[in-house]
Design a protein around this motif. Structure first.
Motif, PDB file in Angstrom:
ATOM      1  N   GLY A 108       3.670   0.133 -19.089  1.00  0.00           N
ATOM      2  CA  GLY A 108       4.850  -0.257 -19.848  1.00  0.00           C
ATOM      3  C   GLY A 108       6.110   0.161 -19.114  1.00  0.00           C
ATOM      4  N   LEU A 109       7.132  -0.706 -19.092  1.00  0.00           N
ATOM      5  CA  LEU A 109       8.404  -0.438 -18.427  1.00  0.00           C
ATOM      6  C   LEU A 109       9.549  -0.939 -19.302  1.00  0.00           C
ATOM      7  N   ARG A 110      10.722  -0.345 -19.147  1.00  0.00           N
ATOM      8  CA  ARG A 110      11.926  -0.871 -19.787  1.00  0.00           C
ATOM      9  C   ARG A 110      12.778  -1.540 -18.716  1.00  0.00           C
ATOM     10  N   LEU A 111      13.128  -2.796 -18.915  1.00  0.00           N
ATOM     11  CA  LEU A 111      13.849  -3.554 -17.909  1.00  0.00           C
ATOM     12  C   LEU A 111      15.344  -3.230 -17.911  1.00  0.00           C
ATOM     13  N   SER A 112      15.902  -3.063 -16.715  1.00  0.00           N
ATOM     14  CA  SER A 112      17.330  -2.810 -16.566  1.00  0.00           C
ATOM     15  C   SER A 112      18.049  -4.112 -16.214  1.00  0.00           C
ATOM     16  N   GLU A 113      19.361  -4.052 -16.138  1.00  0.00           N
ATOM     17  CA  GLU A 113      20.156  -5.229 -15.782  1.00  0.00           C
ATOM     18  C   GLU A 113      19.848  -5.714 -14.364  1.00  0.00           C
ATOM     19  N   GLY A 159       2.669  -7.920 -23.478  1.00  0.00           N
ATOM     20  CA  GLY A 159       3.422  -7.549 -24.666  1.00  0.00           C
ATOM     21  C   GLY A 159       4.868  -7.235 -24.326  1.00  0.00           C
ATOM     22  N   VAL A 160       5.759  -7.507 -25.293  1.00  0.00           N
ATOM     23  CA  VAL A 160       7.186  -7.225 -25.132  1.00  0.00           C
ATOM     24  C   VAL A 160       7.711  -6.644 -26.440  1.00  0.00           C
ATOM     25  N   VAL A 161       8.529  -5.608 -26.317  1.00  0.00           N
ATOM     26  CA  VAL A 161       9.256  -5.079 -27.478  1.00  0.00           C
ATOM     27  C   VAL A 161      10.726  -5.396 -27.257  1.00  0.00           C
ATOM     28  N   ARG A 162      11.302  -6.161 -28.189  1.00  0.00           N
ATOM     29  CA  ARG A 162      12.713  -6.555 -28.104  1.00  0.00           C
ATOM     30  C   ARG A 162      13.375  -6.313 -29.454  1.00  0.00           C
ATOM     31  N   ASP A 163      14.444  -5.535 -29.434  1.00  0.00           N
ATOM     32  CA  ASP A 163      15.161  -5.196 -30.673  1.00  0.00           C
ATOM     33  C   ASP A 163      14.212  -4.600 -31.710  1.00  0.00           C
ATOM     34  N   GLY A 164      13.272  -3.782 -31.232  1.00  0.00           N
ATOM     35  CA  GLY A 164      12.359  -3.088 -32.135  1.00  0.00           C
ATOM     36  C   GLY A 164      11.186  -3.920 -32.608  1.00  0.00           C
ATOM     37  N   ARG A 165      11.079  -5.180 -32.145  1.00  0.00           N
ATOM     38  CA  ARG A 165       9.991  -6.067 -32.593  1.00  0.00           C
ATOM     39  C   ARG A 165       9.042  -6.328 -31.433  1.00  0.00           C
ATOM     40  N   ASP A 195      14.428  -5.060 -22.605  1.00  0.00           N
ATOM     41  CA  ASP A 195      13.067  -5.283 -23.113  1.00  0.00           C
ATOM     42  C   ASP A 195      12.135  -4.165 -22.648  1.00  0.00           C
ATOM     43  N   GLU A 196      11.226  -3.773 -23.535  1.00  0.00           N
ATOM     44  CA  GLU A 196      10.081  -2.957 -23.126  1.00  0.00           C
ATOM     45  C   GLU A 196       8.952  -3.930 -22.803  1.00  0.00           C
ATOM     46  N   VAL A 236      11.231   8.231 -22.666  1.00  0.00           N
ATOM     47  CA  VAL A 236       9.818   8.040 -23.000  1.00  0.00           C
ATOM     48  C   VAL A 236       9.432   8.976 -24.141  1.00  0.00           C
ATOM     49  N   GLY A 237       8.681   8.435 -25.088  1.00  0.00           N
ATOM     50  CA  GLY A 237       8.122   9.257 -26.159  1.00  0.00           C
ATOM     51  C   GLY A 237       6.638   9.467 -25.958  1.00  0.00           C
ATOM     52  N   LEU A 238       6.177  10.679 -26.199  1.00  0.00           N
ATOM     53  CA  LEU A 238       4.750  11.003 -26.132  1.00  0.00           C
ATOM     54  C   LEU A 238       4.260  11.227 -27.556  1.00  0.00           C
ATOM     55  N   ASN A 239       3.351  10.380 -28.000  1.00  0.00           N
ATOM     56  CA  ASN A 239       2.837  10.447 -29.362  1.00  0.00           C
ATOM     57  C   ASN A 239       1.420  11.009 -29.344  1.00  0.00           C
TER      58      ASN A 239
END
Length: 459
Positions: free
Chosen positions: A158-163, A188-194, A208-209, A350-353
């Motif tokens: 998983g990565l978060r995309l930069s500009e 998979g993509v996480v955009r605006d929490g979805r 985007d994640e 990054v969060g570790l759950n």
């Protein structure tokens, strides 16, 4: 299959939810009335009030005809005794226990959990699992998740995309044209929490994640395509010298050998103990919420700061402070689901759950049949499986187009022997292929039917 789950805390609740959703007969035991009431009202299963190690309580929960017992209470000794009672009095075939205290797990006591002593088939150590997960993330700077499959021939990242990401605003079907040698499937993509499973026409946006599956051998190339450069992670600060912090520091010394490893621990006795366990890392005694101790640890020039104390609030606060002081990356351990939604907003990368990591670890031992591995993602929003296609499987001999998987699932990779295949619509699955597939939570039961998992999922 009939399963008894001891403990209705966060881990027990999620294990029970997973098994009940898969259609299995689940009973949960806990001595806290409010949790027993909650789990009985929330999930379609039985809940028993009582002490999980008592024979009468286990009998009431149906241990006499149970196929498996999973003991995940907050007390190691209760978990171990529950397994012993389940074995000695009720003959439960498979027993899994969560054990936090590492004194039980030292190599010199490795015979403790043998069948003739304490008959536990699989022991799960959450702290060790979390430390390993954090070490994998640190080995791939910028990653939000790193999960190996098929003997580590394939990884989900998983990565978060930069500009500055090279893949922005391009339909996913164009990725192979932009990067001809890229062997990647975005699952998979996480955009605006979805969270959503993308199609070939979807475009990726800054912020985007993105979760993709890649052959491990080509992971460096894949990271580069998404705008991340591989490199050393030399200056690392670990905040918290508890079990997770200690195991993480040890992992880092063995694997990455960072030249500037620092550990911050508030308790003087614990700090001295951690210092004695490390070969090179420097241990500082102090409160990481104070700027002076962060300065002394070199946070301003740190590549990564990993906050793993036993307080969610401290972990998030120190992560924010570290980024504000100049640390390139902050990782924070959290238990409350509330924090997952705000970490990025406050600057924590990054969060570790531990709950998600522990549940996934337990599911590795729960699954049987053609499912080789299963991991939960994004606090249960999706799951990713590694499925072996047996000769009798309805998968075999059919192309992915014919399988009609739909919008709620996507095949990320097919491993055939030593070869990793990038799946296409006309790819035909052969016997013994290992198929890595991501499924949204609401579609899991439908996918289990499609992949014929339900029939032999538990042997």
């Amino acid at each position: 299959m009939k399963v008894v789950v001891c403990g209705a805390g966060l881990v027990g609740f999620n294990i029970a939810r997973y098994l009940a959703r898969a259609g299995h007969d689940v009973t949960v035991i806990d001595r806290r009335p409010e949790l027993v009431r909650k789990i009985g009202e929330t999930l379609d299963l039985r809940a028993v009030l009582g002490h999980a190690a008592l024979p009468g309580v286990l009998e009431e929960a149906g241990a006499a005809d149970a196929d498996m017992l999973i003991a995940v209470t907050h007390h190691d000794e209760v978990n171990m005794i529950a397994c012993q009672v389940a074995h000695s009095l009720f003959g439960v075939p498979t027993k899994i226990a969560r054990v936090r205290e590492q004194a039980y797990l030292e190599p010199r006591w490795q015979d403790l959990f043998r069948r003739e002593h304490l008959p536990i088939d699989h022991v799960i150590s959450p702290e060790v699992e979390v430390a390993h997960a954090a070490a994998r993330l640190l080995a791939h700077p910028g990653s939000l998740a790193v999960i190996p499959f098929a003997g580590d021939r394939v990884r989900l990242v998983g990565l978060r995309l930069s500009e500055e990401s090279p893949v922005l605003d391009q339909p996913l079907r164009h990725l192979t044209q932009l990067f001809p040698e890229l062997q990647v499937v975005v699952v998979g993509v996480v955009r605006d929490g979805r969270f959503f499973v993308p199609t070939a026409e979807d475009r990726l946006l800054a912020g985007d994640e993105v979760y993709f599956v890649s052959a491990t051998a080509h992971l460096g190339r894949a990271m580069h395509a998404f705008g991340y450069e591989s490199g050393r992670n030399d200056r690392i600060v670990v905040v918290g010298g508890g079990n997770i912090g200690l195991y993480l520091a040890r992992d880092l010394e063995r694997q990455l050998r960072p030249v500037g490893l620092r550990v911050i621990e508030k308790d003087p006795e614990r700090a001295e103990h951690v210092a004695q366990q490390l070969a090179q890392g420097v241990v500082l005694c102090g409160d990481a919420r104070e700027e002076d101790i962060l300065e002394e640890a070199g946070v301003r020039s740190a590549e990564s700061v990993v906050c793993v104390t036993d307080s969610d609030e401290v972990n998030v606060m120190v992560g924010v402070l570290a980024k504000d002081m100049g640390a390139r990356r902050a990782m924070s351990l959290y238990n409350s689901a509330v924090y997952r939604r705000i970490l990025a907003a406050v600057g924590v990368d990054v969060g570790l759950n531990p709950r998600e990591i522990t549940v996934s670890s337990i599911l590795q031992y729960v699954r049987r049949g053609r499912i080789r591995a299963v991991h939960t993602l994004l606090d249960g929003e999706a799951e990713i499986y590694e499925i072996e296609a047996l000769e009798t499987s309805p998968l075999v001999g059919r192309s992915l187009r014919e399988l009609r998987i739909g919008r709620d699932a996507i095949v990320g990779a097919i491993v055939r022997g030593e070869e990793v295949l990038v799946p296409r619509a006309d790819t035909v699955i052969e016997p013994h292929d290992r198929v890595v597939v991501l499924v949204r939570a609401e579609a899991i039961r439908r996918m289990e039917k499609l992949f014929a998992v339900r029939a032999d999922y538990f042997g």
